[in-house]
Design a protein around this motif. Sequence first.
Motif, mmCIF file in Angstrom:
data_model
loop_
_atom_site.group_PDB
_atom_site.id
_atom_site.type_symbol
_atom_site.label_atom_id
_atom_site.label_comp_id
_atom_site.label_asym_id
_atom_site.label_seq_id
_atom_site.Cartn_x
_atom_site.Cartn_y
_atom_site.Cartn_z
ATOM 1 N N GLY A 51 -10.774 -1.609 -15.592
ATOM 2 C CA GLY A 51 -11.039 -2.621 -14.568
ATOM 3 C C GLY A 51 -9.755 -3.222 -14.039
ATOM 4 N N LEU A 52 -9.855 -3.739 -12.815
ATOM 5 C CA LEU A 52 -8.693 -4.342 -12.161
ATOM 6 C C LEU A 52 -9.141 -5.615 -11.443
ATOM 7 N N VAL A 53 -8.463 -6.721 -11.727
ATOM 8 C CA VAL A 53 -8.613 -7.930 -10.901
ATOM 9 C C VAL A 53 -7.340 -8.007 -10.077
ATOM 10 N N CYS A 54 -7.487 -7.946 -8.763
ATOM 11 C CA CYS A 54 -6.282 -7.868 -7.931
ATOM 12 C C CYS A 54 -6.346 -8.897 -6.808
ATOM 13 N N ALA A 55 -5.262 -8.943 -6.055
ATOM 14 C CA ALA A 55 -5.155 -9.899 -4.953
ATOM 15 C C ALA A 55 -4.800 -9.141 -3.685
ATOM 16 N N LEU A 56 -4.776 -9.888 -2.571
ATOM 17 C CA LEU A 56 -4.501 -9.216 -1.301
ATOM 18 C C LEU A 56 -3.070 -8.687 -1.210
ATOM 19 N N THR A 57 -2.235 -9.046 -2.195
ATOM 20 C CA THR A 57 -0.866 -8.530 -2.229
ATOM 21 C C THR A 57 -0.803 -7.152 -2.891
ATOM 22 N N PRO A 69 -7.388 7.182 -13.908
ATOM 23 C CA PRO A 69 -8.613 7.985 -14.027
ATOM 24 C C PRO A 69 -9.780 7.277 -14.707
ATOM 25 N N LYS A 70 -9.496 6.214 -15.513
ATOM 26 C CA LYS A 70 -10.600 5.533 -16.209
ATOM 27 C C LYS A 70 -11.179 4.388 -15.401
ATOM 28 N N LEU A 71 -10.583 4.113 -14.246
ATOM 29 C CA LEU A 71 -10.960 2.907 -13.504
ATOM 30 C C LEU A 71 -12.408 2.975 -13.005
ATOM 31 N N LYS A 72 -13.155 1.893 -13.261
ATOM 32 C CA LYS A 72 -14.563 1.828 -12.827
ATOM 33 C C LYS A 72 -14.787 0.745 -11.786
ATOM 34 N N ALA A 73 -13.968 -0.296 -11.820
ATOM 35 C CA ALA A 73 -14.238 -1.425 -10.917
ATOM 36 C C ALA A 73 -12.963 -2.155 -10.545
ATOM 37 N N VAL A 74 -12.961 -2.636 -9.287
ATOM 38 C CA VAL A 74 -11.827 -3.391 -8.744
ATOM 39 C C VAL A 74 -12.387 -4.686 -8.161
ATOM 40 N N ALA A 75 -11.895 -5.827 -8.652
ATOM 41 C CA ALA A 75 -12.391 -7.117 -8.148
ATOM 42 C C ALA A 75 -11.255 -7.816 -7.406
ATOM 43 N N ASN A 76 -11.417 -7.935 -6.102
ATOM 44 C CA ASN A 76 -10.389 -8.571 -5.266
ATOM 45 C C ASN A 76 -10.606 -10.078 -5.289
ATOM 46 N N ILE A 77 -9.527 -10.842 -5.497
ATOM 47 C CA ILE A 77 -9.655 -12.307 -5.404
ATOM 48 C C ILE A 77 -9.400 -12.678 -3.950
ATOM 49 N N ALA A 78 -10.307 -12.355 -3.082
ATOM 50 C CA ALA A 78 -10.204 -12.622 -1.642
ATOM 51 C C ALA A 78 -11.510 -12.176 -1.016
ATOM 52 N N VAL A 79 -11.822 -12.760 0.124
ATOM 53 C CA VAL A 79 -12.978 -12.259 0.864
ATOM 54 C C VAL A 79 -12.570 -11.045 1.692
ATOM 55 N N GLY A 80 -11.368 -11.098 2.302
ATOM 56 C CA GLY A 80 -10.875 -9.949 3.065
ATOM 57 C C GLY A 80 -10.468 -8.848 2.091
ATOM 58 N N TYR A 81 -10.718 -7.611 2.454
ATOM 59 C CA TYR A 81 -10.381 -6.529 1.516
ATOM 60 C C TYR A 81 -9.684 -5.370 2.221
ATOM 61 N N ASN A 82 -8.896 -5.717 3.213
ATOM 62 C CA ASN A 82 -8.138 -4.678 3.910
ATOM 63 C C ASN A 82 -7.030 -4.090 3.045
ATOM 64 N N ASN A 83 -6.761 -4.712 1.885
ATOM 65 C CA ASN A 83 -5.800 -4.137 0.930
ATOM 66 C C ASN A 83 -6.433 -3.033 0.078
ATOM 67 N N ILE A 84 -7.743 -2.827 0.222
ATOM 68 C CA ILE A 84 -8.447 -1.833 -0.605
ATOM 69 C C ILE A 84 -8.947 -0.698 0.280
ATOM 70 N N ASP A 85 -8.665 0.529 -0.108
ATOM 71 C CA ASP A 85 -9.230 1.690 0.595
ATOM 72 C C ASP A 85 -10.623 1.925 -0.010
ATOM 73 N N VAL A 86 -11.623 1.375 0.675
ATOM 74 C CA VAL A 86 -12.985 1.383 0.112
ATOM 75 C C VAL A 86 -13.525 2.815 0.024
ATOM 76 N N GLN A 87 -13.230 3.614 1.029
ATOM 77 C CA GLN A 87 -13.693 5.020 1.008
ATOM 78 C C GLN A 87 -13.151 5.757 -0.212
ATOM 79 N N ALA A 88 -11.853 5.536 -0.472
ATOM 80 C CA ALA A 88 -11.226 6.200 -1.629
ATOM 81 C C ALA A 88 -11.877 5.714 -2.921
ATOM 82 N N CYS A 89 -12.218 4.412 -2.977
ATOM 83 C CA CYS A 89 -12.898 3.875 -4.171
ATOM 84 C C CYS A 89 -14.251 4.565 -4.337
#
Length: 327
Positions: A51-57, A69-89
Amino acid sequence: MNAAKPKILVTREVFDDTLDYLREHCTVLDNQADVPYTPQTLAAALADCEGLVCALTDRVDAALLAAAPKLKAVANIAVGYNNIDVQACTARRVLATNTPGVLDDSTADLAWTLMLGTARRITEVERRIRAGEWTGWRLKQWLGVDVHHATLGIVGMGRIGQAIARRALGFEMNVLYHNRKRIAPELEARCNARYASLEELLAQSDFVVLQVPYSPQTHHLIGAAQIAKMKPGAILINSTRGGVVDDSALVEALKNGVIRGAGLDVFENEPKLNPGFLQLDNVVLAPHIGSSTEATRRAMAMLAARNLVAALGDAMPPNPINPEAHA
Ligand code: GLV
């Protein structure tokens, strides 16, 4: 959740209660020293995390996901999520979450702070007082413009845009909004807002507030051509994301008096903002603090933690961005 606690990484400093909650459920690699990760150090640190808790940075892209390879979930501390490639997730069945709702009012308050501050030139006049330039009262001293009874144009009428509009009721403003889709008539009535095309909104508004999410579709939504359509006395507020405005075009427009002023909480390439802004008196600058009140940042961090713990426990988290990735 497995008997063994899943290992997670929290990329930035968070509040102690958030960490305590995460530690109840996970083995946590924290970063309370708040030294930002580089893409390389983040990939190395995430190699064996679930798991990953991340920020817009933090940029969460295909390269980072491939290194985790073990990653199951990413939790952004932000409403905007342009820092995350959602398709790739989604392609890797990594569930991504954000923190909508809890920051609407604080972010709307900050947009209003910028509107009022820019209209009444508050940072400029404070600089002048500090520089000893205030030698006495004058009738025509540092005149501003009225916010009350003016026309407010909101571009992006999601939850935050609506919260900005509701605040305009007390100022008896005429409110226009532009959005991909019209909002429901009862919401329009509650916000006392009328739908307008972007052209009409730019041409009619005394204050234009940008609240659209950043995406390739909204990149430079406001550039030289759009600024030229605004009223010469208008004020532009960007309280959403850098990149929605072409900052070089805005610097030129502010220098040349194409519009009266701007209030900005976000910038292209922040924190290295366009140095042209620093030379201008008709701009009020804030360092991306839209949601930055103690209560709201606490709520955002805790919501991100709850999203992550739910996702790692195989429950649908409260705020999934790509629910289709749920195992
Ligand atoms: C802040 O900018 C956020 O997207 O939450």
